[in-house]
Design a protein around this motif. Structure first.
Motif, PDB file in Angstrom:
ATOM      1  N   HIS A  92       9.358  -5.702   3.658  1.00 32.43           N
ATOM      2  CA  HIS A  92       8.119  -5.263   4.308  1.00 32.43           C
ATOM      3  C   HIS A  92       8.338  -5.188   5.823  1.00 32.43           C
ATOM      4  CE1 HIS A  92       4.061  -4.827   5.699  1.00 32.43           C
ATOM      5  NE2 HIS A  92       3.523  -5.037   4.511  1.00 32.43           N
ATOM      6  N   VAL A  93       8.651  -4.001   6.285  1.00 29.28           N
ATOM      7  CA  VAL A  93       8.787  -3.743   7.718  1.00 29.28           C
ATOM      8  C   VAL A  93       7.814  -2.633   8.062  1.00 29.28           C
ATOM      9  CG1 VAL A  93      10.321  -3.111   9.603  1.00 29.28           C
ATOM     10  CG2 VAL A  93      11.222  -4.395   7.636  1.00 29.28           C
ATOM     11  N   HIS A  94       6.777  -2.996   8.817  1.00 23.47           N
ATOM     12  CA  HIS A  94       5.701  -2.044   9.117  1.00 23.47           C
ATOM     13  C   HIS A  94       5.603  -1.823  10.623  1.00 23.47           C
ATOM     14  CE1 HIS A  94       1.975   0.135   8.526  1.00 23.47           C
ATOM     15  NE2 HIS A  94       1.327  -0.679   9.342  1.00 23.47           N
ATOM     16  N   LYS A  95       5.778  -0.577  11.031  1.00 20.07           N
ATOM     17  CA  LYS A  95       5.717  -0.200  12.450  1.00 20.07           C
ATOM     18  C   LYS A  95       6.654  -1.073  13.279  1.00 20.07           C
ATOM     19  CE  LYS A  95       1.059   1.764  12.243  1.00 20.07           C
ATOM     20  NZ  LYS A  95      -0.323   1.741  12.767  1.00 20.07           N
ATOM     21  N   GLY A  96       7.845  -1.281  12.742  1.00 24.49           N
ATOM     22  CA  GLY A  96       8.880  -2.022  13.454  1.00 24.49           C
ATOM     23  C   GLY A  96       8.768  -3.527  13.389  1.00 24.49           C
ATOM     24  N   ARG A  97       7.759  -4.018  12.682  1.00 19.72           N
ATOM     25  CA  ARG A  97       7.554  -5.469  12.608  1.00 19.72           C
ATOM     26  C   ARG A  97       7.896  -5.966  11.209  1.00 19.72           C
ATOM     27  NH1 ARG A  97       2.033  -8.720  14.447  1.00 19.72           N
ATOM     28  NH2 ARG A  97       2.917 -10.825  14.309  1.00 19.72           N
ATOM     29  N   HIS A 110      -3.663 -10.639  -4.480  1.00 19.40           N
ATOM     30  CA  HIS A 110      -4.819  -9.827  -4.084  1.00 19.40           C
ATOM     31  C   HIS A 110      -4.439  -8.379  -3.770  1.00 19.40           C
ATOM     32  CE1 HIS A 110      -8.863 -10.000  -1.640  1.00 19.40           C
ATOM     33  NE2 HIS A 110      -8.991  -9.376  -2.794  1.00 19.40           N
ATOM     34  N   GLN A 111      -3.163  -8.066  -3.899  1.00 21.06           N
ATOM     35  CA  GLN A 111      -2.655  -6.726  -3.575  1.00 21.06           C
ATOM     36  C   GLN A 111      -2.956  -6.360  -2.116  1.00 21.06           C
ATOM     37  OE1 GLN A 111      -0.746  -5.317  -5.753  1.00 21.06           O
ATOM     38  NE2 GLN A 111      -1.605  -5.258  -7.811  1.00 21.06           N
ATOM     39  N   THR A 112      -2.887  -7.355  -1.255  1.00 22.46           N
ATOM     40  CA  THR A 112      -3.103  -7.114   0.176  1.00 22.46           C
ATOM     41  C   THR A 112      -1.822  -7.332   0.985  1.00 22.46           C
ATOM     42  OG1 THR A 112      -3.869  -9.405   0.485  1.00 22.46           O
ATOM     43  CG2 THR A 112      -5.555  -7.719   0.104  1.00 22.46           C
ATOM     44  N   SER A 113      -0.686  -7.409   0.300  1.00 13.02           N
ATOM     45  CA  SER A 113       0.576  -7.606   1.020  1.00 13.02           C
ATOM     46  C   SER A 113       1.006  -6.345   1.756  1.00 13.02           C
ATOM     47  CB  SER A 113       1.683  -8.021   0.050  1.00 13.02           C
ATOM     48  OG  SER A 113       2.074  -6.923  -0.767  1.00 13.02           O
ATOM     49  N   GLY A 114       0.685  -5.184   1.201  1.00 16.29           N
ATOM     50  CA  GLY A 114       1.143  -3.920   1.765  1.00 16.29           C
ATOM     51  C   GLY A 114       2.530  -3.512   1.294  1.00 16.29           C
ATOM     52  N   ILE A 115       3.185  -4.336   0.465  1.00 16.52           N
ATOM     53  CA  ILE A 115       4.523  -4.009  -0.044  1.00 16.52           C
ATOM     54  C   ILE A 115       4.456  -2.725  -0.875  1.00 16.52           C
ATOM     55  CG2 ILE A 115       6.369  -4.752  -1.598  1.00 16.52           C
ATOM     56  CD1 ILE A 115       5.778  -7.614  -0.849  1.00 16.52           C
ATOM     57  N   ALA A 151       0.573  -0.778   4.350  1.00 12.84           N
ATOM     58  CA  ALA A 151      -0.176  -1.310   5.490  1.00 12.84           C
ATOM     59  C   ALA A 151       0.412  -2.661   5.864  1.00 12.84           C
ATOM     60  CB  ALA A 151      -1.656  -1.467   5.136  1.00 12.84           C
ATOM     61  N   ALA A 152      -0.033  -3.190   6.998  1.00 10.82           N
ATOM     62  CA  ALA A 152       0.288  -4.566   7.334  1.00 10.82           C
ATOM     63  C   ALA A 152      -0.462  -5.482   6.379  1.00 10.82           C
ATOM     64  CB  ALA A 152      -0.109  -4.854   8.783  1.00 10.82           C
ATOM     65  N   PRO A 153       0.002  -6.722   6.182  1.00 11.11           N
ATOM     66  CA  PRO A 153      -0.707  -7.641   5.292  1.00 11.11           C
ATOM     67  C   PRO A 153      -2.155  -7.876   5.731  1.00 11.11           C
ATOM     68  CG  PRO A 153       1.468  -8.492   5.848  1.00 11.11           C
ATOM     69  CD  PRO A 153       1.233  -7.310   6.724  1.00 11.11           C
ATOM     70  N   ASP A 154      -3.021  -8.052   4.737  1.00 10.50           N
ATOM     71  CA  ASP A 154      -4.449  -8.336   4.977  1.00 10.50           C
ATOM     72  C   ASP A 154      -5.103  -7.274   5.858  1.00 10.50           C
ATOM     73  OD1 ASP A 154      -4.661 -10.560   3.370  1.00 10.50           O
ATOM     74  OD2 ASP A 154      -4.252 -11.985   4.977  1.00 10.50           O
ATOM     75  N   SER A 155      -4.887  -6.018   5.503  1.00 12.37           N
ATOM     76  CA  SER A 155      -5.454  -4.921   6.287  1.00 12.37           C
ATOM     77  C   SER A 155      -6.927  -4.675   5.972  1.00 12.37           C
ATOM     78  CB  SER A 155      -4.673  -3.629   6.018  1.00 12.37           C
ATOM     79  OG  SER A 155      -4.819  -3.222   4.661  1.00 12.37           O
ATOM     80  N   GLY A 156      -7.472  -5.391   4.989  1.00 10.93           N
ATOM     81  CA  GLY A 156      -8.869  -5.212   4.617  1.00 10.93           C
ATOM     82  C   GLY A 156      -9.051  -4.390   3.362  1.00 10.93           C
ATOM     83  N   LYS A 157      -7.962  -3.884   2.815  1.00 14.67           N
ATOM     84  CA  LYS A 157      -8.017  -3.099   1.587  1.00 14.67           C
ATOM     85  C   LYS A 157      -6.875  -3.541   0.682  1.00 14.67           C
ATOM     86  CE  LYS A 157      -7.948   1.623  -0.203  1.00 14.67           C
ATOM     87  NZ  LYS A 157      -7.848   3.078   0.104  1.00 14.67           N
ATOM     88  N   SER A 158      -7.097  -3.458  -0.625  1.00 12.44           N
ATOM     89  CA  SER A 158      -6.018  -3.742  -1.566  1.00 12.44           C
ATOM     90  C   SER A 158      -5.216  -2.480  -1.823  1.00 12.44           C
ATOM     91  CB  SER A 158      -6.590  -4.281  -2.885  1.00 12.44           C
ATOM     92  OG  SER A 158      -7.095  -5.590  -2.708  1.00 12.44           O
ATOM     93  N   HIS A 159      -3.893  -2.610  -1.769  1.00 16.22           N
ATOM     94  CA  HIS A 159      -2.984  -1.494  -2.045  1.00 16.22           C
ATOM     95  C   HIS A 159      -2.172  -1.873  -3.284  1.00 16.22           C
ATOM     96  CE1 HIS A 159      -3.803   0.529   1.810  1.00 16.22           C
ATOM     97  NE2 HIS A 159      -3.865  -0.698   2.303  1.00 16.22           N
ATOM     98  N   TYR A 160      -2.489  -1.239  -4.386  1.00 15.56           N
ATOM     99  CA  TYR A 160      -1.920  -1.620  -5.679  1.00 15.56           C
ATOM    100  C   TYR A 160      -0.405  -1.462  -5.670  1.00 15.56           C
ATOM    101  CZ  TYR A 160      -1.873  -2.280 -10.728  1.00 15.56           C
ATOM    102  OH  TYR A 160      -1.662  -2.770 -11.987  1.00 15.56           O
ATOM    103  N   SER A 161       0.280  -2.537  -6.041  1.00 17.80           N
ATOM    104  CA  SER A 161       1.740  -2.522  -6.058  1.00 17.80           C
ATOM    105  C   SER A 161       2.257  -3.452  -7.145  1.00 17.80           C
ATOM    106  CB  SER A 161       2.303  -2.947  -4.702  1.00 17.80           C
ATOM    107  OG  SER A 161       3.711  -3.043  -4.756  1.00 17.80           O
ATOM    108  N   ASP A 162       2.975  -2.893  -8.128  1.00 13.43           N
ATOM    109  CA  ASP A 162       3.596  -3.719  -9.156  1.00 13.43           C
ATOM    110  C   ASP A 162       4.677  -4.619  -8.570  1.00 13.43           C
ATOM    111  OD1 ASP A 162       2.460  -2.980 -11.856  1.00 13.43           O
ATOM    112  OD2 ASP A 162       2.954  -0.991 -11.116  1.00 13.43           O
TER     113      ASP A 162
END
Length: 342
Positions: A92-97, A110-115, A151-162
């Protein structure tokens, strides 16, 4: 057969006559057992074992919550406390972080990792084209690394990821020191008497043959891939076992029901679904239904048209499958009709 059962059987008989429908199974049970229907149409019978696909996530979360109850898992702790660092590097590298080693257990649930999702991003098309191959947790992370995080973790939305749930399965194994197969068996199946539920393994000759899966009219032969789905979507069950699990899950038989306050913190997923802790919430807004009230359904569905939901207002449990990858949203309309029929 009573009137309710006749209506429910008529419903699935009608569904079975629709295009690309090879089998349908439906179970509907009320909390007071006034309603207790288990039916099938097409190539299925009521006790046919079937792949429950992503409904498996409810079982995985049930294990995690039970481990939290025993003080063996910190939901707010980093996943790096349970998994080796080299497994997580660069996932998980998002926007260089780099977030990989700071991800929390609850963010996966919670599917809020963004992975990124290895399945939707790569393997879903393999499934539909009958391309079968095995993969492990490291393989799914390698696929995820080739994609951009949602997304970054805990962005306010769940992003479904197996991918989240492949990692959670690995965490369960790391904590218990046992295979996911054994942990499911001893901590859920044996405890609840689920004699016909198991983690699919194509190398186990004792596994019952599940109903075949289809993509439109093509029968899918994917033993290696289905074995590889593990805690993200690898369980096989029956209507009777699925209904028993639902009752136990929502009645606090597997983990402390006090967790539900946190687990039912709903995030937007994709309209009209919301996501909690390994749970989906389906509730149509009144403007879509001519301002008529519709049931709230809480549970999970799968990409094969599998479903297991509880309707709290009506106190109904619903489970089943269409065994069809073509239209995974199909169960929701049928569940609404089933609730109305009761």
């Amino acid at each position: 057969m009573n009137t309710i059962n006749q209506q429910l059987q008529k419903l699935i008989d009608k569904e079975s006559r629709k295009a690309n429908t090879h089998s349908v199974v439906l179970g509907v049970q009320s909390a007071d057992e006034r309603v207790n229907f288990q039916g099938a149409a097409g190539d299925a019978v009521p006790n046919s074992p079937y792949f429950i696909a992503s409904v498996t996530k409810m079982y995985t979360v049930a294990l995690l919550m039970s481990l939290a109850d025993k003080g063996k898992l910190d939901l707010d702790g980093p996943i790096s406390a349970y998994l080796p660092g080299d497994l997580l590097d660069g996932v998980h590298v998002h926007k260089g972080r780099e977030y990989s080693h700071r991800l929390k257990v609850y963010q996966l649930i919670h599917q809020t990792s963004g992975i990124p999702d290895y399945f939707a991003g790569s393997l879903a098309e393999d499934f539909k084209q009958n391309r079968d191959h095995a993969y492990n947790v490291a393989d799914t992370l390698a696929i995820a690394r080739r994609q951009s995080p949602a997304a970054a973790p805990d962005s306010g939305k769940s992003h479904y990821s197996d991918t989240n749930y492949q990692l959670l399965g690995a965490i369960i194994e790391a904590i218990t020191g046992h295979s996911l197969t054994d942990v499911f068996q001893t901590r859920i199946f044996d405890r609840l008497g689920l004699a016909d539920t198991y983690l699919f393994d194509c190398n186990d000759p004792q596994s019952a043959e599940p109903l075949p899966l289809y993509y439109k009219d093509m029968r899918l032969l994917l033993p290696l891939a289905l074995t590889s789905e593990r805690g993200a979507g690898g369980l096989v069950s029956t209507l009777a076992d699925s209904l028993r699990f639902l009752r136990a899950y929502f009645n606090g038989e597997i983990f402390d029901s006090a967790h539900f306050k946190r687990m039912m913190h709903w995030n937007a997923l994709f309209f009209p679904l919301q996501y909690g802790y390994g749970l989906m919430r389906f509730k149509l807004p009144r403007w879509m239904t001519l301002f008529r009230e519709t049931p709230e359904l809480i549970g999970h569905s799968g990409s094969s048209g599998s479903f297991a939901f509880y309707a709290p207002r009506e106190k109904l449990y619903l489970a089943g499958t269409f065994n069809q990858f073509d239209k995974p949203s199909r169960p929701f309309n049928v569940m609404l009709k089933a609730v109305t029929a009761t």
